[in-house]
Design an enzyme around this catalytic site. Structure first.
Site, PDB file in Angstrom:
ATOM      1  N   ARG A  40      29.791  16.122 -20.243  1.00 37.08           N
ATOM      2  CA  ARG A  40      28.437  16.646 -19.973  1.00 37.08           C
ATOM      3  C   ARG A  40      27.802  16.914 -21.327  1.00 37.08           C
ATOM      4  NH1 ARG A  40      27.589  21.037 -15.395  1.00 37.08           N
ATOM      5  NH2 ARG A  40      25.590  19.973 -15.194  1.00 37.08           N
ATOM      6  N   GLN A  57      23.036  25.682  -6.496  1.00 35.77           N
ATOM      7  CA  GLN A  57      23.990  26.647  -7.066  1.00 35.77           C
ATOM      8  C   GLN A  57      23.612  28.084  -6.708  1.00 35.77           C
ATOM      9  OE1 GLN A  57      22.657  24.079  -8.745  1.00 35.77           O
ATOM     10  NE2 GLN A  57      24.033  23.249 -10.296  1.00 35.77           N
ATOM     11  N   ARG A  86      31.942  24.254 -13.310  1.00 41.11           N
ATOM     12  CA  ARG A  86      30.597  24.148 -13.862  1.00 41.11           C
ATOM     13  C   ARG A  86      30.167  25.480 -14.456  1.00 41.11           C
ATOM     14  NH1 ARG A  86      28.465  27.521 -11.219  1.00 41.11           N
ATOM     15  NH2 ARG A  86      26.588  27.369 -12.465  1.00 41.11           N
ATOM     16  N   GLY A  87      29.008  25.461 -15.150  1.00 45.95           N
ATOM     17  CA  GLY A  87      28.548  26.646 -15.875  1.00 45.95           C
ATOM     18  C   GLY A  87      28.985  26.485 -17.321  1.00 45.95           C
ATOM     19  N   ALA A  88      28.050  26.755 -18.241  1.00 44.98           N
ATOM     20  CA  ALA A  88      28.303  26.428 -19.649  1.00 44.98           C
ATOM     21  C   ALA A  88      29.596  27.037 -20.204  1.00 44.98           C
ATOM     22  CB  ALA A  88      27.093  26.834 -20.484  1.00 44.98           C
ATOM     23  N   ASP A 124      22.470  27.297 -21.200  1.00 39.18           N
ATOM     24  CA  ASP A 124      23.447  26.253 -21.534  1.00 39.18           C
ATOM     25  C   ASP A 124      23.449  25.914 -23.018  1.00 39.18           C
ATOM     26  OD1 ASP A 124      22.896  25.889 -18.520  1.00 39.18           O
ATOM     27  OD2 ASP A 124      24.725  24.758 -18.930  1.00 39.18           O
ATOM     28  N   ASN A 126      18.438  25.636 -19.761  1.00 42.16           N
ATOM     29  CA  ASN A 126      19.187  26.166 -18.613  1.00 42.16           C
ATOM     30  C   ASN A 126      18.852  25.292 -17.409  1.00 42.16           C
ATOM     31  OD1 ASN A 126      21.008  28.243 -17.596  1.00 42.16           O
ATOM     32  ND2 ASN A 126      19.296  28.918 -16.348  1.00 42.16           N
ATOM     33  N   LYS A 127      19.449  25.588 -16.289  1.00 45.35           N
ATOM     34  CA  LYS A 127      19.284  24.785 -15.081  1.00 45.35           C
ATOM     35  C   LYS A 127      17.814  24.465 -14.816  1.00 45.35           C
ATOM     36  CE  LYS A 127      21.719  23.300 -13.060  1.00 45.35           C
ATOM     37  NZ  LYS A 127      22.104  21.888 -13.273  1.00 45.35           N
TER      38      LYS A 127
HETATM   39  O1  MRU Z   1      24.764  22.217 -13.866  1.00 41.54           O
HETATM   40  P1  MRU Z   1      25.427  23.564 -13.879  1.00 41.54           P
HETATM   41  O2  MRU Z   1      25.646  24.125 -12.526  1.00 41.54           O
HETATM   42  O3  MRU Z   1      26.670  23.577 -14.746  1.00 41.54           O
HETATM   43  O4  MRU Z   1      24.348  24.454 -14.614  1.00 41.54           O
HETATM   44  C1  MRU Z   1      24.695  25.762 -14.951  1.00 41.54           C
HETATM   45  C2  MRU Z   1      23.565  26.580 -15.412  1.00 41.54           C
HETATM   46  O5  MRU Z   1      22.488  26.115 -15.695  1.00 41.54           O
HETATM   47  C3  MRU Z   1      23.849  27.996 -15.638  1.00 41.54           C
HETATM   48  O6  MRU Z   1      22.737  28.781 -15.388  1.00 41.54           O
HETATM   49  C4  MRU Z   1      24.242  28.094 -17.125  1.00 41.54           C
HETATM   50  O7  MRU Z   1      25.390  27.316 -17.366  1.00 41.54           O
HETATM   51  C5  MRU Z   1      24.481  29.446 -17.561  1.00 41.54           C
HETATM   52  S1  MRU Z   1      26.019  29.944 -16.911  1.00 41.54           S
HETATM   53  C6  MRU Z   1      26.561  31.333 -17.460  1.00 41.54           C
END
Ligand code: MRU
Length: 349
Positions: free
Chosen positions: A91, A198, A51-53, A239, A249-250
């Site tokens: 996603r 997270q 996970r994470g963009a 993201d 973002n999250k």
């Molecule tokens: O749903 P996730 O855990 O993939 O969400 C991730 C986030 O929102 C992070 O903050 C975002 O991807 C930036 S990561 C460098």
């Protein structure tokens, strides 16, 4: 635990699979998974094992390479298209996933007519380039972000924007990790980040691992912490950033930014250029992933803490309006408003 370095995404030693850290098992267990079939790869993205963009973009690139190695010449491109479509659609909010998958597809199509083995080999080099570029971008972002902070500062982090979510250093956590390496005292309040935690599970683990002083808080404690002057900056990843600077973002990032504006705390969004989507005019055009309400209703509890069957709404991301963002930190430097003008200037073709 101190100093433990983790490679979140790699090729397996014999090159037949993509090896990831299963992030759903952290912080309790450090478990690696080898994935070589498309369905398992897609499942890993959907379930947030990876996970994470930036990380899901890098992962998808390696997946395309591993899958392409076994395509027969006669239906190479039909198989490639089906796999790229499935990975890309797994996603929807982070632009990195579709962008890196499309980059891999375009690399293959650019070699149409070449031997299947040669195209697959080129895809391996492309995935490696995507991975290496992210490492370099995160390093530059960490430095640029650190330049905005002062020794003795404490920041608020949200979700996880560290090495697990990228390659090395991370984006939102990069300045903290770099500061720790250099012996500079910068600390963090880490918010839990409901519903998937997270922050509590991954950011706290990464920061403790790196020796960064951190304190875990619930998401709803940020306002008091800012009111009491405990926080000097909010650091968040991204993201997808729209052309006007709106930043998906999250879920919860936007709330933290609104509180920060109220208390005069700067909000820094840290992201690589692979997360900027100039084709997306504003945040209203960013698709927001919605997830299973069980994440709110029952997950993490020994027994569900909400009435069985209660209706839930579980958007995984929100959009922080560009007016709330003090600065955008990229690998090419720090941008200030007006973001519509400055993003185009720095990243437009
Ligand atoms: O749903 P996730 O855990 O993939 O969400 C991730 C986030 O929102 C992070 O903050 C975002 O991807 C930036 S990561 C460098």
């Amino acid at each position: 635990m101190s100093g433990q370095k983790v490679k979140n995404i790699a090729l397996s030693p014999d090159g037949s699979a993509v090896r990831i850290v299963d992030q759903t098992r952290l912080p309790g267990e450090l478990v690696y998974l080898d994935l070589w079939e498309r369905d398992a790869m897609v499942e890993a993205i959907v379930s947030l094992r990876v996970r994470g963009a930036p990380a899901i973009g890098i992962f998808a690139a390696w997946c395309v390479y591993v899958l392409a190695k076994s395509y027969p010449a006669e239906d190479f491109f039909a198989r490639l298209d089906a796999d790229c479509d499935a990975l890309s659609a797994s996603r929807r909010t982070a632009v990195n996933l579709a962008r890196q998958t499309e980059r891999m597809r375009a690399r293959a199509y650019g070699m149409r007519g070449a031997a299947a083995a040669d195209i697959a080999a080129a895809l391996g080099r492309e995935a490696e380039a995507i991975h290496r570029e992210d490492i370099a971008m995160c390093r530059a972002i960490a430095q640029a972000g650190l330049d905005l902070l002062h020794p003795g500062d404490t920041v608020l982090t949200h979700c996880n924007a560290g090495p697990l979510a990228t390659s090395e250093y991370g984006t939102g956590l990069g300045p903290l990790l770099l500061a720790a390496e250099r012996g500079i005292d910068i600390r963090a309040y880490v918010d839990e980040t409901r519903p998937l935690l997270q922050g509590a599970r991954l950011t706290a683990w990464e920061l403790m691992n790196a020796g960064v002083g951190c304190t875990l808080i619930c998401d709803n404690m940020a306002a008091l912490a800012m009111k009491q002057g405990r926080i000097q900056a909010v650091l968040a990843g991204c993201d997808r950033m729209a052309a006007n600077g709106d930043a998906a973002n999250k879920i919860g990032t936007s709330g933290a930014a609104i509180i920060a504006k109220h208390y005069g705390v700067p909000v820094y969004i840290l992201l690589p250029s692979s997360t900027i989507d100039l084709a997306c005019p504003t945040g209203a055009d960013i698709p927001i992933e919605e997830r299973d309400g069980e994440e709110i209703r029952s997950m993490w509890y020994a027994s569900p803490m909400a009435p069985a069957g209660v209706k839930c709404w579980d958007p995984a991301f929100d959009v922080t309006d560009h007016e709330l963002i003090t600065a955008v930190v990229t690998e090419k430097g720090v941008l200030y408003p007006p973001y519509d003008v400055n993003l185009k200037k720095m990243f437009g073709q």
